[in-house]
Design a protein around this motif. Structure first.
Motif, PDB file in Angstrom:
ATOM      1  N   MET A 222      -0.061  15.738   9.229  1.00  0.00           N
ATOM      2  CA  MET A 222       0.403  17.011   9.769  1.00  0.00           C
ATOM      3  C   MET A 222       1.693  17.544   9.139  1.00  0.00           C
ATOM      4  N   THR A 223       2.374  16.762   8.360  1.00  0.00           N
ATOM      5  CA  THR A 223       3.621  17.233   7.747  1.00  0.00           C
ATOM      6  C   THR A 223       3.424  17.429   6.249  1.00  0.00           C
ATOM      7  N   SER A 224       3.927  18.541   5.771  1.00  0.00           N
ATOM      8  CA  SER A 224       3.784  18.858   4.351  1.00  0.00           C
ATOM      9  C   SER A 224       5.129  18.865   3.621  1.00  0.00           C
ATOM     10  N   LYS A 225       6.217  18.685   4.368  1.00  0.00           N
ATOM     11  CA  LYS A 225       7.546  18.697   3.758  1.00  0.00           C
ATOM     12  C   LYS A 225       8.236  17.351   3.965  1.00  0.00           C
ATOM     13  N   GLU A 226       9.012  16.953   2.987  1.00  0.00           N
ATOM     14  CA  GLU A 226       9.726  15.681   3.057  1.00  0.00           C
ATOM     15  C   GLU A 226      10.707  15.661   4.229  1.00  0.00           C
ATOM     16  N   ALA A 227      11.297  16.805   4.533  1.00  0.00           N
ATOM     17  CA  ALA A 227      12.294  16.875   5.598  1.00  0.00           C
ATOM     18  C   ALA A 227      11.688  16.699   6.991  1.00  0.00           C
ATOM     19  N   LEU A 228      10.347  16.746   7.106  1.00  0.00           N
ATOM     20  CA  LEU A 228       9.683  16.626   8.397  1.00  0.00           C
ATOM     21  C   LEU A 228       9.068  15.251   8.613  1.00  0.00           C
ATOM     22  N   ARG A 229       9.159  14.380   7.625  1.00  0.00           N
ATOM     23  CA  ARG A 229       8.546  13.065   7.745  1.00  0.00           C
ATOM     24  C   ARG A 229       9.264  12.229   8.809  1.00  0.00           C
ATOM     25  N   THR A 230       8.491  11.350   9.440  1.00  0.00           N
ATOM     26  CA  THR A 230       9.067  10.433  10.409  1.00  0.00           C
ATOM     27  C   THR A 230       9.291   9.069   9.756  1.00  0.00           C
ATOM     28  N   LEU A 231       9.889   8.162  10.502  1.00  0.00           N
ATOM     29  CA  LEU A 231      10.314   6.881   9.942  1.00  0.00           C
ATOM     30  C   LEU A 231       9.160   6.028   9.405  1.00  0.00           C
ATOM     31  N   PRO A 232       8.022   5.887  10.107  1.00  0.00           N
ATOM     32  CA  PRO A 232       6.928   5.086   9.532  1.00  0.00           C
ATOM     33  C   PRO A 232       6.445   5.605   8.189  1.00  0.00           C
ATOM     34  N   VAL A 233       6.367   6.932   8.049  1.00  0.00           N
ATOM     35  CA  VAL A 233       5.946   7.511   6.772  1.00  0.00           C
ATOM     36  C   VAL A 233       7.015   7.273   5.716  1.00  0.00           C
ATOM     37  N   GLY A 234       8.280   7.380   6.111  1.00  0.00           N
ATOM     38  CA  GLY A 234       9.361   7.158   5.168  1.00  0.00           C
ATOM     39  C   GLY A 234       9.421   5.729   4.682  1.00  0.00           C
ATOM     40  N   VAL A 235       9.200   4.771   5.582  1.00  0.00           N
ATOM     41  CA  VAL A 235       9.210   3.365   5.186  1.00  0.00           C
ATOM     42  C   VAL A 235       8.048   3.073   4.251  1.00  0.00           C
ATOM     43  N   ALA A 236       6.896   3.690   4.518  1.00  0.00           N
ATOM     44  CA  ALA A 236       5.754   3.514   3.624  1.00  0.00           C
ATOM     45  C   ALA A 236       6.051   4.052   2.233  1.00  0.00           C
ATOM     46  N   ALA A 237       6.932   5.070   2.143  1.00  0.00           N
ATOM     47  CA  ALA A 237       7.288   5.638   0.842  1.00  0.00           C
ATOM     48  C   ALA A 237       8.095   4.663   0.002  1.00  0.00           C
ATOM     49  N   LEU A 238       8.615   3.608   0.618  1.00  0.00           N
ATOM     50  CA  LEU A 238       9.351   2.594  -0.144  1.00  0.00           C
ATOM     51  C   LEU A 238       8.437   1.841  -1.102  1.00  0.00           C
ATOM     52  N   LYS A 239       7.131   1.932  -0.872  1.00  0.00           N
ATOM     53  CA  LYS A 239       6.181   1.244  -1.744  1.00  0.00           C
ATOM     54  C   LYS A 239       5.782   2.111  -2.944  1.00  0.00           C
ATOM     55  N   SER A 240       6.651   3.026  -3.320  1.00  0.00           N
ATOM     56  CA  SER A 240       6.394   3.860  -4.484  1.00  0.00           C
ATOM     57  C   SER A 240       6.549   3.040  -5.750  1.00  0.00           C
ATOM     58  N   SER A 241       6.296   3.662  -6.878  1.00  0.00           N
ATOM     59  CA  SER A 241       6.354   2.948  -8.155  1.00  0.00           C
ATOM     60  C   SER A 241       7.748   2.386  -8.434  1.00  0.00           C
ATOM     61  N   GLU A 242       8.776   3.059  -7.892  1.00  0.00           N
ATOM     62  CA  GLU A 242      10.148   2.614  -8.145  1.00  0.00           C
ATOM     63  C   GLU A 242      10.445   1.286  -7.461  1.00  0.00           C
ATOM     64  N   THR A 243       9.876   1.098  -6.260  1.00  0.00           N
ATOM     65  CA  THR A 243      10.192  -0.100  -5.480  1.00  0.00           C
ATOM     66  C   THR A 243       8.942  -0.922  -5.177  1.00  0.00           C
ATOM     67  N   LEU A 244       7.921  -0.822  -6.026  1.00  0.00           N
ATOM     68  CA  LEU A 244       6.639  -1.447  -5.746  1.00  0.00           C
ATOM     69  C   LEU A 244       6.771  -2.947  -5.534  1.00  0.00           C
ATOM     70  N   GLN A 245       7.584  -3.615  -6.368  1.00  0.00           N
ATOM     71  CA  GLN A 245       7.731  -5.066  -6.266  1.00  0.00           C
ATOM     72  C   GLN A 245       9.055  -5.478  -5.601  1.00  0.00           C
ATOM     73  N   MET A 246       9.793  -4.520  -5.086  1.00  0.00           N
ATOM     74  CA  MET A 246      11.084  -4.828  -4.474  1.00  0.00           C
ATOM     75  C   MET A 246      10.872  -5.121  -2.983  1.00  0.00           C
ATOM     76  N   TRP A 247      10.294  -6.285  -2.714  1.00  0.00           N
ATOM     77  CA  TRP A 247       9.916  -6.604  -1.343  1.00  0.00           C
ATOM     78  C   TRP A 247      11.123  -6.790  -0.437  1.00  0.00           C
ATOM     79  N   HIS A 248      12.257  -7.154  -0.979  1.00  0.00           N
ATOM     80  CA  HIS A 248      13.437  -7.283  -0.131  1.00  0.00           C
ATOM     81  C   HIS A 248      13.882  -5.926   0.406  1.00  0.00           C
ATOM     82  N   ILE A 249      13.717  -4.865  -0.400  1.00  0.00           N
ATOM     83  CA  ILE A 249      14.055  -3.515   0.050  1.00  0.00           C
ATOM     84  C   ILE A 249      13.011  -3.010   1.042  1.00  0.00           C
ATOM     85  N   ILE A 250      11.746  -3.278   0.756  1.00  0.00           N
ATOM     86  CA  ILE A 250      10.672  -2.849   1.651  1.00  0.00           C
ATOM     87  C   ILE A 250      10.823  -3.510   3.024  1.00  0.00           C
ATOM     88  N   MET A 251      11.137  -4.801   3.022  1.00  0.00           N
ATOM     89  CA  MET A 251      11.319  -5.505   4.290  1.00  0.00           C
ATOM     90  C   MET A 251      12.549  -5.004   5.045  1.00  0.00           C
TER      91      MET A 251
END
Length: 282
Positions: A222-251
């Protein structure tokens, strides 16, 4: 030879020991994932990817949490989650309290039908309704706001059902006494029923808050803008290409997500158990 009494004592002791062991196993099963999450969030990258893994970090890296706020706008996501969760909770109370009072203490034509619709509402998953709801909000141009994350959830079928069950446990004599004092339905509902149903109201509020806070699918759709994202969606964004293997940051991001609701649940777990017991829900 052992007497029957002595054998019973031995059997009871063995059963108590087995009971303690089983409880300990269950506790470990449930607690270990949380411990692993926190432990990994405090490791550096090398230790987080190490195999076999270490249970205790060799050194604590609190800067991982600061790095989470640098990778994605966690503060904005956190703010959105608080706004959405609290607003949904307040609006739900405004609907479920009158609905539960009506279904538990009034007789009128179509009451059974309305209660059946409430039960039916508990059986319909979000995945079935998201498409027509999405088109509806898109047509009225509200997808660029937080309203699509709030409006579809202001009615809580489970909350109505649970509060109705609790209201039905309140003696009719209490209500009749209030009516003898010329109390209106609104006064009875807010001054008599709600204070007596406080455990149920607290439980419904906590379950609603946790459910909304943890929601991932609906805010993602339901959200199309980054400024409207909630925390679960934002945490999932940590698994982007930049932090794909950075499990300490994801955790570390997952700790930020889970910690508020975990603390709330620990504080109110007793009220939740009591509410289910008193409302007759098995």
């Amino acid at each position: 030879m052992q007497t029957t009494y002595e054998r019973d004592i031995i059997v009871n002791k063995v059963l108590r020991v087995l009971n303690v062991i089983l409880k300990a196993i269950v506790v470990v099963i449930f607690i270990f994932p949380f411990y692993w999450m926190v432990s990994t969030s405090l490791k550096d990258l090398t230790e987080a990817l190490k195999f076999p893994p270490t249970l205790i970090p060799s050194s604590l890296h609190w800067e991982n949490y600061a790095h989470v706020f640098e990778v994605v706008p966690i503060a904005q996501y956190f703010k959105n989650s608080v706004i959405v969760s609290v607003t949904v909770l307040i609006l739900q109370y405004l609907i479920i309290v009158p609905a539960a009072y009506s279904l538990s203490r009034h007789e009128y034509k179509g009451k059974k039908l309305f209660f059946g619709l409430v039960l039916l509402g508990q059986m319909i998953p979000q995945q079935v309704t998201f498409l027509p709801v999405y088109f509806m909000f898109s047509k009225v141009k509200l997808l660029s706001t937080l309203i699509p994350l709030i409006l579809p959830f202001i009615s809580n079928p489970f909350g109505i059902f649970m509060l109705r069950q609790y209201f039905m446990q309140i003696p009719q004599e209490v209500i009749e006494a209030a009516r003898l004092d010329d109390a209106s339905n609104m006064k009875i509902m807010f001054k008599v029923m709600m204070p007596m149903a406080k455990p149920a109201l607290v439980t419904i509020g906590l379950l609603s808050f946790i459910s909304t806070w943890n929601s991932y699918f609906w805010p993602l759709i339901m959200t199309s803008k980054e400024a409207l994202r909630t925390l679960p969606v934002g945490v999932a964004a940590l698994k982007s290409s930049e932090t794909l293997q950075m499990w300490h940051i994801i955790m570390a991001g997952n700790v930020v997500l889970v910690l508020p609701i975990l603390l709330i649940y620990i504080v109110a777990s007793k009220k939740i158990r009591n509410s289910f017991a008193y409302s007759g829900i098995k």
